[in-house]
Design a protein around this motif. Sequence first.
Motif, short mmCIF file in Angstrom:
data_model
loop_
_atom_site.label_atom_id
_atom_site.label_comp_id
_atom_site.label_asym_id
_atom_site.label_seq_id
_atom_site.Cartn_x
_atom_site.Cartn_y
_atom_site.Cartn_z
N ALA A 16 16.63 6.45 48.88
CA ALA A 16 15.91 7.35 48.68
C ALA A 16 16.82 9.07 48.63
CB ALA A 16 14.06 6.99 49.31
N ALA A 17 17.25 9.33 49.84
CA ALA A 17 18.00 10.48 50.12
C ALA A 17 19.22 10.61 49.18
CB ALA A 17 18.25 10.63 51.55
N ALA A 18 20.03 9.51 49.10
CA ALA A 18 21.05 8.93 48.20
C ALA A 18 20.99 9.36 47.20
CB ALA A 18 22.48 7.92 48.65
N THR A 19 19.99 8.62 46.25
CA THR A 19 19.70 8.03 44.39
C THR A 19 19.09 9.36 44.58
OG1 THR A 19 19.91 6.25 45.58
CG2 THR A 19 19.29 6.33 43.64
N PRO A 20 19.85 10.22 43.71
CA PRO A 20 18.65 11.09 43.09
C PRO A 20 18.68 11.30 41.28
CG PRO A 20 20.32 12.52 43.05
CD PRO A 20 21.08 11.09 44.37
N PHE A 21 17.71 11.43 40.69
CA PHE A 21 17.35 11.00 39.06
C PHE A 21 18.77 12.02 38.22
CE2 PHE A 21 13.37 10.97 41.27
CZ PHE A 21 12.90 9.47 40.95
N LEU A 22 18.87 10.64 37.27
CA LEU A 22 20.17 11.32 36.41
C LEU A 22 19.25 12.77 35.91
CD1 LEU A 22 21.24 8.13 34.83
CD2 LEU A 22 22.60 9.82 35.38
N PRO A 23 20.35 13.63 35.50
CA PRO A 23 20.04 14.55 35.08
C PRO A 23 19.81 14.32 32.71
CG PRO A 23 22.21 14.87 35.38
CD PRO A 23 21.61 13.73 35.41
N ASN A 24 18.45 15.14 33.25
CA ASN A 24 18.32 15.89 31.92
C ASN A 24 18.95 16.59 31.38
OD1 ASN A 24 16.69 15.99 29.24
ND2 ASN A 24 14.72 15.50 29.84
N LYS A 25 19.69 16.39 30.19
CA LYS A 25 20.48 17.99 29.77
C LYS A 25 19.69 18.79 28.49
CE LYS A 25 23.86 17.92 33.17
NZ LYS A 25 25.31 17.86 33.43
N GLY A 26 18.67 17.76 28.34
CA GLY A 26 18.07 17.99 26.56
C GLY A 26 19.09 16.95 25.98
N MET A 27 18.30 17.44 24.75
CA MET A 27 17.73 16.14 23.83
C MET A 27 19.96 16.03 23.21
SD MET A 27 15.00 15.12 23.96
CE MET A 27 14.75 13.85 22.14
N ARG A 70 13.54 8.45 21.82
CA ARG A 70 14.80 9.48 21.86
C ARG A 70 15.78 9.45 22.51
NH1 ARG A 70 10.25 14.86 21.86
NH2 ARG A 70 10.58 14.05 24.13
N TRP A 71 16.33 9.81 22.70
CA TRP A 71 18.06 10.09 23.95
C TRP A 71 18.27 11.19 24.29
CZ3 TRP A 71 21.24 5.62 24.85
CH2 TRP A 71 20.61 4.23 24.40
N ILE A 72 18.47 11.05 25.74
CA ILE A 72 18.49 12.56 26.43
C ILE A 72 20.18 12.71 26.34
CG2 ILE A 72 16.95 13.81 26.88
CD1 ILE A 72 17.26 12.21 29.93
N ARG A 73 20.72 13.88 26.98
CA ARG A 73 22.05 13.85 27.21
C ARG A 73 22.34 13.85 28.41
NH1 ARG A 73 24.23 19.26 26.99
NH2 ARG A 73 22.24 20.07 26.63
N VAL A 74 22.80 13.72 29.43
CA VAL A 74 22.96 13.60 30.35
C VAL A 74 24.48 14.08 30.91
CG1 VAL A 74 23.32 11.98 33.02
CG2 VAL A 74 21.45 11.25 31.45
N ASN A 75 25.61 13.77 30.61
CA ASN A 75 26.94 14.59 30.95
C ASN A 75 26.81 14.44 32.03
OD1 ASN A 75 27.31 14.01 28.23
ND2 ASN A 75 26.74 16.15 27.98
N THR A 76 27.29 13.26 33.46
CA THR A 76 27.73 13.19 34.52
C THR A 76 27.99 12.49 34.95
OG1 THR A 76 24.71 14.69 35.02
CG2 THR A 76 26.15 13.69 37.09
#
Length: 175
Positions: A9-20, A167-173
């Motif tokens: 839980a503490a070590a696993t954030p969500f992938l970021p949403n950097k826009g469409m 739809r798809w989102i950019r992650v770039n992480t």
Amino acid sequence: MGPAFGTYAAATPFLPNKGMTTQPKAAANLCREYSWACSRTGARAQPHEEGLRQARRISRHINRTTRSISDSQQYRKEDFWTLPSRRGGDCEDFAMLKKQQLIALGIAPEHLLLSTVLDARGGAHAVLIIRTEAGDFVIDNLTDAVRPWNRTGYTFLRMQDPSTPSRWIRVNTRG
């Protein structure tokens, strides 16, 4: 929340949403050909420990019973998103089959997100993300382990939008 799930839980954030962003070119017909791959149920509850157990079981089974074969060998195309054939499939075919089977087990499709990544050597790869209440985990044809996204060594480029999987989102992480 059980101990095995809680440790992430503490070590696993969500992938970021950097826009469409645009979908992968080879996935242009994904929603038309496989409506389940882009469907949305509106489920708010995210998979928990049992969902991860199901994901591990399905992933292990598919990894062991589906032969790996490139799209160029099988279809004479550089990239073609479809379910594995009797001859097998490549990474996105594995990911799609896992998504299909996990949906059949009752996991909401918007919690199962196709994603494109670069592997540790910079090669193009596709994986399935299972979004849980503890964060995003990767279901991969290269390993039976279901790992937190940030422990894969992959660079995540884009993924299906959890609110609207068509739809798809950019992650770039980097994970």
